[in-house]
Design an enzyme around this catalytic site. Structure first.
Site, short mmCIF file in Angstrom:
data_model
loop_
_atom_site.label_atom_id
_atom_site.label_comp_id
_atom_site.label_asym_id
_atom_site.label_seq_id
_atom_site.Cartn_x
_atom_site.Cartn_y
_atom_site.Cartn_z
N GLY A 192 18.95 0.77 64.26
CA GLY A 192 20.26 1.36 64.26
C GLY A 192 20.95 0.72 65.50
O GLY A 192 20.48 -0.07 66.28
N ASN A 193 22.02 1.34 66.02
CA ASN A 193 22.55 0.92 67.40
C ASN A 193 23.17 2.35 67.97
O ASN A 193 23.24 3.30 67.20
CB ASN A 193 23.71 0.02 67.20
CG ASN A 193 24.78 0.25 66.24
OD1 ASN A 193 25.55 1.33 66.68
ND2 ASN A 193 24.83 -0.30 65.15
N ARG A 194 23.85 2.07 69.25
CA ARG A 194 24.08 3.41 69.95
C ARG A 194 25.54 3.89 69.67
O ARG A 194 25.96 4.74 70.28
CB ARG A 194 23.92 3.08 71.35
CG ARG A 194 22.71 2.84 72.01
CD ARG A 194 22.71 2.96 73.41
NE ARG A 194 21.29 2.28 73.81
CZ ARG A 194 20.23 2.93 74.17
NH1 ARG A 194 20.14 4.40 73.77
NH2 ARG A 194 19.09 2.41 74.38
#
Ligand code: CTP
Length: 410
Positions: free
Chosen positions: A218-220
């Protein structure tokens, strides 16, 4: 815009009235001349004396004041009226013409053409009552400006819709509403919302690509920018909004048609489904560029010292696909998240290569901007050659600027 504007500031019985002195002070700070008015219920939460001290004008607190027609004189002398907080009861009274409090009496004394703006504040259950929603819709139709409540902690201790905006943001919204072009033919000035009748499709948040049943790539991204775009597009610009949101805790208004998704494929399918019926498409999601090729059906176990290899493959570039499939009359907006260095070059490249109408450049390596933060700094580029470099501002304000730039395209 508020400089030297004469404003009636009405305060009614909602616990958000504890913020009324700060709202009054903010109006004064921006140069407005403020005439406060406080209902008996409002006085349970704040004081007439406090409002008088802060505005240097006496607070109207009784209906039968002197001279007997004081409210007509005051109503005729102002540029606008704000009621914040506006209780459910006051909303009902305004709809049905019950002018038995100082605040509703003053609202009824505004001549045609003088904007009235309400900031409803109450618990979620109350806000979502069909009676309240109907009254609001009716008042909106009449041309009364509404500053929609937002989600957050409520006096009841619950979390939910119904919270009044913080004073500074509230005054921004008020200023924005009364600065809008108005249709003087209606009983009250009708706020012409720029995207009334338009359908806007927005994506927000990250996407998660599973590795196995418990792990993902995923990412932030927090989804705050997508949520702000959706909320502003519906409440301030009057659009009909569908938000396709990756995993995100960001809150959205009840009027936003929110579709929660997890993977890039799910986001793509949902965006594609809504593409034909949308006038404007905004891809603000931070979409994963890769997904795992062979997602394990069971949790990957450690095997001795072996380190598993995870094979990746490219996901669909949703933005590029949508841009190539859209009709000419549809507007498409993308985002570019770049380092501060060379950002412009990459942003312009994306505008061109993906066939976009607008690209919004922001950076990940700047304090107070990008993922997770409540603020952002963006530069907007359009295919018509416009470049607008904005300062650091809240994501709400930023969303408003982006939407305003889109209105200028046509
Ligand atoms: N986007 C998309 N689908 C993807 C990846 C990105 O729709 N699979 C969209 C994003 O929502 C955003 C824009 O494309 O609007 C970002 O463009 P992209 O070329 O993916 O840029 P980055 O991933 O930010 O950067 P880079 O190309 O340098 O990896």
């Amino acid at each position: 815009m508020l400089k030297d504007k004469r404003i009636i500031y009405g305060v009614t019985g909602s616990v958000a009235a504890v913020k009324a002195p700060i709202v009054a002070r903010e109006l004064v700070r921006r140069g407005a001349v403020v005439y406060p008015a406080l209902t008996a219920s409002g006085a349970q939460f704040t004081t007439a004396y406090g409002l008088s001290v802060l505005t240097k004008n006496e607070t109207a607190a009784v209906v039968f004041g002197s001279p007997s027609t004081w409210h007509i004189h005051l109503g005729r002398s102002v540029d606008a009226m704000l009621i914040a907080p506006c209780s459910a009861t006051t909303i009902g009274k305004l709809r049905y013409g019950i002018y038995d409090t100082v605040v509703t009496l003053l609202a009824a004394s505004l001549p045609k053409g003088i904007p009235l703006v309400l900031a409803p504040a109450m618990d979620e259950e109350m806000w979502l009552q069909p009676a309240v929603q109907e009254n609001i819709a009716w008042l909106k139709e009449l041309g009364v400006g509404i500053i929609e409540p937002v989600s957050g902690a409520l006096a009841s201790g619950l979390e939910g819709m119904g919270r009044m905006l913080e004073p500074e943001e509230l005054v921004d919204e008020f200023d924005n509403l009364i600065s809008m072009p108005q249709d003087l033919d209606t009983a009250k000035p009708k706020f012409k919302l720029a995207f009334e009748g338009k359908r806007i499709l927005i994506s927000g948040g990250p996407t998660y690509e599973p590795i196995d049943p418990v792990r993902f790539i995923g990412n932030r991204s927090s989804g705050k920018m997508g949520a702000a775009l959706a909320n502003e597009a519906t409440s301030v610009f009057g659009a009909n909004v569908t938000l396709v949101m990756g995993p995100s805790a960001a809150k959205t208004l009840p009027f936003v048609n929110r579709i929660d998704v997890e993977t890039t494929d799910q986001m793509y399918a949902s965006m594609l489904e809504h593409l034909p019926s949308s006038d404007i498409i905004i891809m603000s999601a931070a979409v994963s560029d890769y997904r795992v090729k062979n997602v394990s059906r069971s949790k990957l176990k450690k095997k001795g010292d072996d380190i598993p290899n995870i094979d990746l493959e490219r996901t669909t570039d949703i933005l590029k696909k949508l841009a190539s499939e859209k009709r000419d009359d549809q507007i498409i907006v993308g985002f570019a998240l770049e380092s501060q260095e060379n950002g412009e070059e990459y942003a312009r490249k994306k505008l061109e290569e993906k066939g976009l109408d607008v690209v919004v450049l922001n950076s990940y390596d700047e304090n107070g901007a990008g993922f997770g933060s409540d603020t952002n700094r963006v530069t907007i580029y359009t295919k018509t050659g416009m470049k607008r470099e904005l300062g650091l501002m809240s994501k709400t304000e930023c969303a408003r600027e982006i939407l305003a730039a889109i209105t200028e395209l046509k």
